[in-house]
Design a protein around this motif. Structure first.
Motif, PDB file in Angstrom:
ATOM      1  N   VAL A 170       3.494   7.930   2.578  1.00 14.79           N
ATOM      2  CA  VAL A 170       2.586   8.292   3.671  1.00 14.79           C
ATOM      3  C   VAL A 170       1.156   8.006   3.228  1.00 14.79           C
ATOM      4  CG1 VAL A 170       1.752  10.167   5.143  1.00 14.79           C
ATOM      5  CG2 VAL A 170       4.164  10.065   4.491  1.00 14.79           C
ATOM      6  N   CYS A 171       0.437   7.265   4.042  1.00 12.44           N
ATOM      7  CA  CYS A 171      -0.957   6.940   3.754  1.00 12.44           C
ATOM      8  C   CYS A 171      -1.805   8.212   3.851  1.00 12.44           C
ATOM      9  CB  CYS A 171      -1.465   5.886   4.733  1.00 12.44           C
ATOM     10  SG  CYS A 171      -3.222   5.518   4.556  1.00 12.44           S
ATOM     11  N   PRO A 172      -2.561   8.554   2.803  1.00 15.70           N
ATOM     12  CA  PRO A 172      -3.406   9.754   2.879  1.00 15.70           C
ATOM     13  C   PRO A 172      -4.599   9.592   3.816  1.00 15.70           C
ATOM     14  CG  PRO A 172      -3.737   8.624   0.793  1.00 15.70           C
ATOM     15  CD  PRO A 172      -2.632   7.905   1.502  1.00 15.70           C
TER      16      PRO A 172
ATOM     17  N   SER B 296       3.717   1.263   4.357  1.00 20.55           N
ATOM     18  CA  SER B 296       2.985   0.834   3.177  1.00 20.55           C
ATOM     19  C   SER B 296       3.835  -0.143   2.382  1.00 20.55           C
ATOM     20  CB  SER B 296       2.643   2.030   2.278  1.00 20.55           C
ATOM     21  OG  SER B 296       1.745   2.894   2.920  1.00 20.55           O
ATOM     22  N   GLU B 297       3.159  -0.952   1.548  1.00 19.64           N
ATOM     23  CA  GLU B 297       3.853  -1.866   0.662  1.00 19.64           C
ATOM     24  C   GLU B 297       3.272  -1.731  -0.734  1.00 19.64           C
ATOM     25  OE1 GLU B 297       3.245  -5.817   2.108  1.00 19.64           O
ATOM     26  OE2 GLU B 297       1.101  -5.796   1.719  1.00 19.64           O
ATOM     27  N   ILE B 298       4.059  -2.110  -1.732  1.00 18.60           N
ATOM     28  CA  ILE B 298       3.577  -2.081  -3.100  1.00 18.60           C
ATOM     29  C   ILE B 298       2.441  -3.085  -3.235  1.00 18.60           C
ATOM     30  CG2 ILE B 298       4.190  -2.551  -5.501  1.00 18.60           C
ATOM     31  CD1 ILE B 298       6.978  -1.524  -4.874  1.00 18.60           C
ATOM     32  N   TYR B 299       1.413  -2.690  -3.965  1.00 18.10           N
ATOM     33  CA  TYR B 299       0.216  -3.517  -4.100  1.00 18.10           C
ATOM     34  C   TYR B 299      -0.169  -3.630  -5.572  1.00 18.10           C
ATOM     35  CZ  TYR B 299      -4.724  -4.756  -3.920  1.00 18.10           C
ATOM     36  OH  TYR B 299      -5.925  -5.368  -4.106  1.00 18.10           O
TER      37      TYR B 299
ATOM     38  N   LEU C 133      -0.328  -0.710   5.586  1.00 15.00           N
ATOM     39  CA  LEU C 133      -0.390  -1.887   6.438  1.00 15.00           C
ATOM     40  C   LEU C 133      -1.130  -1.631   7.742  1.00 15.00           C
ATOM     41  CD1 LEU C 133       3.201  -3.234   5.838  1.00 15.00           C
ATOM     42  CD2 LEU C 133       1.080  -4.059   4.858  1.00 15.00           C
ATOM     43  N   GLN C 134      -1.463  -0.371   8.008  1.00  7.97           N
ATOM     44  CA  GLN C 134      -2.202  -0.049   9.224  1.00  7.97           C
ATOM     45  C   GLN C 134      -3.712  -0.036   8.973  1.00  7.97           C
ATOM     46  OE1 GLN C 134      -0.488   2.904  11.785  1.00  7.97           O
ATOM     47  NE2 GLN C 134      -2.483   3.797  12.225  1.00  7.97           N
ATOM     48  N   CYS C 135      -4.133   0.620   7.880  1.00  5.38           N
ATOM     49  CA  CYS C 135      -5.580   0.739   7.641  1.00  5.38           C
ATOM     50  C   CYS C 135      -6.030   0.062   6.342  1.00  5.38           C
ATOM     51  CB  CYS C 135      -5.992   2.210   7.624  1.00  5.38           C
ATOM     52  SG  CYS C 135      -5.374   3.135   6.198  1.00  5.38           S
ATOM     53  N   ASN C 136      -5.113  -0.540   5.591  1.00  7.18           N
ATOM     54  CA  ASN C 136      -5.378  -1.237   4.323  1.00  7.18           C
ATOM     55  C   ASN C 136      -5.897  -0.351   3.210  1.00  7.18           C
ATOM     56  OD1 ASN C 136      -4.505  -3.834   5.031  1.00  7.18           O
ATOM     57  ND2 ASN C 136      -6.415  -4.229   6.094  1.00  7.18           N
ATOM     58  N   PHE C 137      -5.702   0.954   3.304  1.00  3.05           N
ATOM     59  CA  PHE C 137      -6.101   1.887   2.274  1.00  3.05           C
ATOM     60  C   PHE C 137      -5.185   1.722   1.064  1.00  3.05           C
ATOM     61  CE2 PHE C 137      -6.223   6.126   0.300  1.00  3.05           C
ATOM     62  CZ  PHE C 137      -7.591   6.320   0.198  1.00  3.05           C
ATOM     63  N   ILE C 138      -5.765   1.684  -0.139  1.00  2.00           N
ATOM     64  CA  ILE C 138      -5.009   1.552  -1.388  1.00  2.00           C
ATOM     65  C   ILE C 138      -4.896   2.931  -2.028  1.00  2.00           C
ATOM     66  CG2 ILE C 138      -4.856   0.419  -3.628  1.00  2.00           C
ATOM     67  CD1 ILE C 138      -4.878  -1.584  -1.344  1.00  2.00           C
ATOM     68  N   THR C 139      -3.695   3.315  -2.415  1.00  2.00           N
ATOM     69  CA  THR C 139      -3.469   4.620  -3.033  1.00  2.00           C
ATOM     70  C   THR C 139      -2.466   4.507  -4.172  1.00  2.00           C
ATOM     71  OG1 THR C 139      -2.865   6.910  -2.584  1.00  2.00           O
ATOM     72  CG2 THR C 139      -1.624   5.251  -1.420  1.00  2.00           C
ATOM     73  N   ARG C 140      -2.509   5.447  -5.073  1.00  2.11           N
ATOM     74  CA  ARG C 140      -1.524   5.550  -6.148  1.00  2.11           C
ATOM     75  C   ARG C 140      -0.430   6.519  -5.707  1.00  2.11           C
ATOM     76  NH1 ARG C 140      -3.291   3.562 -11.110  1.00  2.11           N
ATOM     77  NH2 ARG C 140      -5.497   3.127 -11.156  1.00  2.11           N
ATOM     78  N   PRO C 141       0.785   6.354  -6.226  1.00  5.66           N
ATOM     79  CA  PRO C 141       1.851   7.282  -5.831  1.00  5.66           C
ATOM     80  C   PRO C 141       1.580   8.685  -6.375  1.00  5.66           C
ATOM     81  CG  PRO C 141       2.615   5.847  -7.587  1.00  5.66           C
ATOM     82  CD  PRO C 141       1.251   5.364  -7.177  1.00  5.66           C
TER      83      PRO C 141
END
Length: 128
Positions: free
Chosen positions: A84-86, A93-96, A118-126
């Protein structure tokens, strides 16, 4: 006349790319695999090369992307739950991998896993 291609996705294993390629071709969209033979001959090169790239003609991009988004698998945590995108709370989301420096380009398996929404292009760590 110049023919332009667009990459729909990159896959670690050629078999994964072949499944999506078959779906696109069944829908009437010509698709091509880049670096498939190299990865098949030496699978350890997949990460360093960016995997097998599935490409389509630029004129087929919109329809191909729509089909790909319908059938693709999105990133999941170790329990199989979608990431889930924070930022926007989307579950697509996809692995980046950034591979910003030379070390990670040579040894991509040392880079920590991150996810790109893939919706907002936000990068996050698991989350741990």
């Amino acid at each position: 006349m110049k023919v332009e291609f667009h990459t729909i996705g990159s896959f670690e294993f050629p078999a994964d790319a072949l499944i999506i390629k078959g779906k696109l071709e069944a829908e009437g969209i010509p698709a091509f695999l880049r670096d498939e033979a190299t990865v098949n001959s030496d699978p350890s090169l997949s990460g360093a090369m960016g995997g097998v790239r599935l490409q389509v003609y630029a004129t087929d991009w919109d329809r191909a992307k729509q089909i790909y988004d319908e059938v693709r698998g999105y990133a999941t945590d170790k329990f199989g739950n979608p990431i889930v995108c924070p930022n926007c709370k989307a579950t697509r989301s996809e692995i980046y991998y950034a591979r910003k420096n030379f070390f990670y380009k040579l040894f991509p398996f040392f880079e920590s896993t991150k996810y790109r929404c893939l919706q907002c292009n936000f990068i996050t760590r698991p989350s741990k």
